[in-house]
Design a protein around this motif. Structure first.
Motif, mmCIF file in Angstrom:
data_model
loop_
_atom_site.group_PDB
_atom_site.id
_atom_site.type_symbol
_atom_site.label_atom_id
_atom_site.label_comp_id
_atom_site.label_asym_id
_atom_site.label_seq_id
_atom_site.Cartn_x
_atom_site.Cartn_y
_atom_site.Cartn_z
ATOM 1 N N ILE A 58 41.428 50.610 44.472
ATOM 2 C CA ILE A 58 41.623 51.635 43.439
ATOM 3 C C ILE A 58 41.110 52.986 43.930
ATOM 4 N N LEU A 59 40.014 52.980 44.672
ATOM 5 C CA LEU A 59 39.511 54.225 45.250
ATOM 6 C C LEU A 59 40.533 54.820 46.215
ATOM 7 N N GLU A 60 41.257 53.964 46.924
ATOM 8 C CA GLU A 60 42.267 54.429 47.887
ATOM 9 C C GLU A 60 43.521 54.972 47.206
ATOM 10 N N THR A 61 43.988 54.280 46.165
ATOM 11 C CA THR A 61 45.298 54.593 45.598
ATOM 12 C C THR A 61 45.243 55.345 44.270
ATOM 13 N N GLY A 62 44.114 55.237 43.550
ATOM 14 C CA GLY A 62 43.979 55.937 42.285
ATOM 15 C C GLY A 62 44.760 55.329 41.138
ATOM 16 N N ARG A 63 45.009 54.039 41.186
ATOM 17 C CA ARG A 63 45.717 53.388 40.087
ATOM 18 C C ARG A 63 45.379 51.900 40.060
ATOM 19 N N TYR A 64 45.536 51.305 38.872
ATOM 20 C CA TYR A 64 45.271 49.876 38.732
ATOM 21 C C TYR A 64 46.024 49.324 37.535
ATOM 22 N N GLY A 65 46.152 48.002 37.503
ATOM 23 C CA GLY A 65 46.800 47.316 36.398
ATOM 24 C C GLY A 65 45.814 46.397 35.699
ATOM 25 N N VAL A 66 46.171 45.992 34.491
ATOM 26 C CA VAL A 66 45.321 45.103 33.702
ATOM 27 C C VAL A 66 46.189 44.043 33.047
ATOM 28 N N SER A 67 45.816 42.797 33.208
ATOM 29 C CA SER A 67 46.455 41.699 32.491
ATOM 30 C C SER A 67 45.448 41.157 31.493
ATOM 31 N N VAL A 68 45.776 41.261 30.201
ATOM 32 C CA VAL A 68 44.894 40.775 29.141
ATOM 33 C C VAL A 68 45.096 39.266 29.029
ATOM 34 N N LEU A 69 44.091 38.496 29.378
ATOM 35 C CA LEU A 69 44.222 37.038 29.385
ATOM 36 C C LEU A 69 44.271 36.469 27.970
ATOM 37 N N SER A 70 45.004 35.373 27.821
ATOM 38 C CA SER A 70 45.085 34.667 26.546
ATOM 39 C C SER A 70 44.149 33.466 26.572
ATOM 40 N N GLN A 71 43.981 32.829 25.416
ATOM 41 C CA GLN A 71 43.119 31.655 25.334
ATOM 42 C C GLN A 71 43.700 30.464 26.088
ATOM 43 N N THR A 72 44.952 30.558 26.529
ATOM 44 C CA THR A 72 45.544 29.476 27.322
ATOM 45 C C THR A 72 45.182 29.590 28.799
ATOM 46 N N ALA A 73 44.487 30.643 29.185
ATOM 47 C CA ALA A 73 44.112 30.828 30.585
ATOM 48 C C ALA A 73 43.262 29.666 31.069
ATOM 49 N N THR A 74 43.568 29.164 32.242
ATOM 50 C CA THR A 74 42.827 28.036 32.802
ATOM 51 C C THR A 74 41.638 28.530 33.613
ATOM 52 N N MET A 75 40.664 27.649 33.805
ATOM 53 C CA MET A 75 39.533 27.981 34.659
ATOM 54 C C MET A 75 39.971 28.178 36.101
ATOM 55 N N GLU A 76 41.072 27.505 36.477
ATOM 56 C CA GLU A 76 41.593 27.684 37.835
ATOM 57 C C GLU A 76 42.067 29.115 38.050
ATOM 58 N N LEU A 77 42.778 29.671 37.063
ATOM 59 C CA LEU A 77 43.253 31.054 37.174
ATOM 60 C C LEU A 77 42.079 32.022 37.184
#
Length: 235
Positions: A58-77
């Protein structure tokens, strides 16, 4: 005096922060510090550990994304993005994602919504850097309940990575530091069932293997540490 247990009263979500390096490599990490900072125009912020590969991207490119996790998210993810390094693995292998108009990889698996943020200000906050900027893209992905940090800890029994902004160690309800024995006792209560059995609990991420013995070459499927980082739980 600063009581660390007071921080546990704050409400957080759980998010995958995604980015791309200047040479085009996809990276990402888990954070609970993403939040809306203003409404007109829509602004957002996130604080990330300076040692994270994602922070450097992010310091290099000046941008980022965000994925809002749901309650179905696994511990593996969560483990793949939160307890492993982008320098060691491709965190997106086997994970559903697409590329935004900004070229940011947005994770779609177990995701409620995605955001893309253009960074206009960086603030040094000690161990972390806070990135602030306008939201340039936002879209709903699924009609599911978002995963809160409380749900992650209390239901999924997840642990806080040491690099997280909210990391304070294992704190008991009384506000004191928990010993490994006390933490194991809580896990035992959660897993109690008829008849004696044994389990092994990862002291890093909280994953539990319900077996009598772990093989010498065993690695945690969540955070990737070896057998030596597991403690035995007798139920």
């Amino acid at each position: 005096m600063v009581e660390r247990s007071a921080f546990h009263t704050l409400s957080y979500g759980l998010y995958l922060i995604t980015a791309i390096t200047s040479d085009g490599r996809k990276v990402g990490c888990v954070a609970n510090t993403f939040q809306q900072a203003a409404s007109k125009p829509p602004m957002a912020s996130v604080a990330l550990n300076k040692e994270n590969v994602t922070t450097q991207a992010i310091l290099e490119t000046g941008r980022y994304g965000v994925s809002v996790l749901s309650q179905t998210a696994t511990m593996e993810l969560i483990g793949q993005f939160g307890f492993k390094s982008s320098n060691e693995i491709d965190k997106y292998e086997g994970i559903a994602f697409d590329l935004s108009e900004m070229g940011i990889p947005n994770v779609l698996a177990s995701t409620v919504a995605v955001f893309d943020v253009d960074v206009v200000e960086r603030v040094d906050v000690g161990t972390h850097v806070m990135f602030i900027g306008p939201v340039v893209e936002a879209r709903k992905v699924a009609d599911e309940q978002p995963l809160t940090y409380a749900y992650y800890h209390e239901v999924l029994r997840g642990k806080t990575p040491p690099k997280a902004a909210s990391y304070t160690g294992d704190i008991s309800e009384e506000g004191t530091q928990e010993t490994a024995e006390e933490t194991a006792e809580k896990a035992t209560e959660q897993l109690n069932a008829d008849g004696p059995k044994f389990a092994w609990r990862c002291t890093i991420c909280g994953h539990i293997e319900m077996v009598d013995e772990l093989p010498d070459d065993f690695v945690c499927p969540i955070c990737g540490v070896g057998k030596e980082m597991f403690e035995r739980i007798e139920l």
